[in-house]
Design an enzyme around this catalytic site. Structure first.
Site, PDB file in Angstrom:
ATOM      1  N   GLY A 238      11.742  30.020   1.679  1.00 37.79           N
ATOM      2  CA  GLY A 238      10.653  29.456   1.724  1.00 37.79           C
ATOM      3  C   GLY A 238       9.640  29.587   2.769  1.00 37.79           C
ATOM      4  O   GLY A 238      10.235  30.739   3.535  1.00 37.79           O
TER       5      GLY A 238
ATOM      6  N   SER B 180       8.395  24.651   5.194  1.00 36.71           N
ATOM      7  CA  SER B 180       8.643  24.365   3.805  1.00 36.71           C
ATOM      8  C   SER B 180       9.799  23.416   3.479  1.00 36.71           C
ATOM      9  O   SER B 180       9.861  22.682   2.496  1.00 36.71           O
ATOM     10  CB  SER B 180       8.833  25.649   2.991  1.00 36.71           C
ATOM     11  N   GLY B 181      10.622  22.989   4.381  1.00 32.18           N
ATOM     12  CA  GLY B 181      11.887  22.095   4.138  1.00 32.18           C
ATOM     13  C   GLY B 181      13.100  22.958   3.847  1.00 32.18           C
ATOM     14  O   GLY B 181      14.088  22.558   3.220  1.00 32.18           O
TER      15      GLY B 181
ATOM     16  N   HIS C 262      17.467  21.748  14.914  1.00 32.29           N
ATOM     17  CA  HIS C 262      18.285  21.892  14.130  1.00 32.29           C
ATOM     18  C   HIS C 262      19.528  21.431  14.431  1.00 32.29           C
ATOM     19  O   HIS C 262      20.317  21.099  13.462  1.00 32.29           O
ATOM     20  CB  HIS C 262      18.426  23.650  13.828  1.00 32.29           C
TER      21      HIS C 262
ATOM     22  N   ARG D 282      20.073  17.563  13.929  1.00 30.05           N
ATOM     23  CA  ARG D 282      20.074  17.351  12.647  1.00 30.05           C
ATOM     24  C   ARG D 282      21.330  17.863  11.763  1.00 30.05           C
ATOM     25  O   ARG D 282      21.592  16.923  10.670  1.00 30.05           O
ATOM     26  CB  ARG D 282      18.708  18.232  11.834  1.00 30.05           C
TER      27      ARG D 282
END
Length: 194
Positions: free
Chosen positions: A11, A15-16, A57, A60
């Protein structure tokens, strides 16, 4: 030789793709009763903005996930971790290739082709589930400057090699997964968006 249990998530920026790959890793690991090992390829760029990206990151990811940082020897790290005892998530090839082609010390690196060959071989020999993330950066205009064109070309070639090995290839667009190649039955996410 059997095909690796490889999922490739591509992506653009934001973009996820990383979030989707993390959800896939969590679901696949739960399905197989395995821990997750996260292979991070980012190197400290020495600026606050990039440090904030890395911190985002880290925050999460679940605390129980294992972490291995890979610089240039991503093939060696994969060979040492993708042994079937964990679901392995590599995030991402884009930063790894930047490390290979543009080393921190600024000295030209002529072993990029050998490192990409070694990476492809390590992925082909991986045991257990492995999820690899990369950017799809070749959708825009041809960049100005030879170094940038070389990087775009090399990443495009690397992405093609990994996609050819993968059972599953997903392209992320605006947070939505688009199946490009599907070879697995019983998707642990039920095909839901990340």
């Amino acid at each position: 030789m059997t095909a690796p249990d490889l999922t490739f998530v591509l992506g653009g920026a934001r973009s996820g793709k990383s979030r989707h790959a993390e959800q896939l890793a969590q679901a696949r690991a739960s399905q197989l009763a395995l821990p997750v090992t996260y292979i991070a390829t980012a190197r400290d760029a020495g600026d606050a903005e990039f440090a904030a990206r890395i911190a985002h990151h880290r925050a999460r990811r679940p605390a129980q996930w294992g972490l291995v940082e890979a610089d240039l020897d991503l093939a060696g790290v994969i060979a040492g971790t993708a042994d079937g005892r964990a679901c392995v998530l590599v995030d991402c090839l884009t930063l790894w290739l930047a490390n290979v082609l543009c080393p921190a010390d600024g000295k030209p690196n002529d072993d990029g082709a050998a490192r990409m060959d070694a990476l492809e071989a390590a992925l082909a020999q991986a045991k257990g589930p492995i999820i690899v993330v990369s950017n799809e950066i070749g959708l825009g205009v041809v960049p100005m400057g030879a170094i940038t064109r070389r990087y775009v070309d090399e990443l495009g070639r690397l992405n093609q090699r990994v996609a050819a090995l993968a059972r599953e290839v997903t392209l992320m667009v605006a947070g939505l997964p688009m199946a490009i190649k599907s070879g697995r039955t019983g998707d642990p996410t039920g095909g839901r968006a990340a």
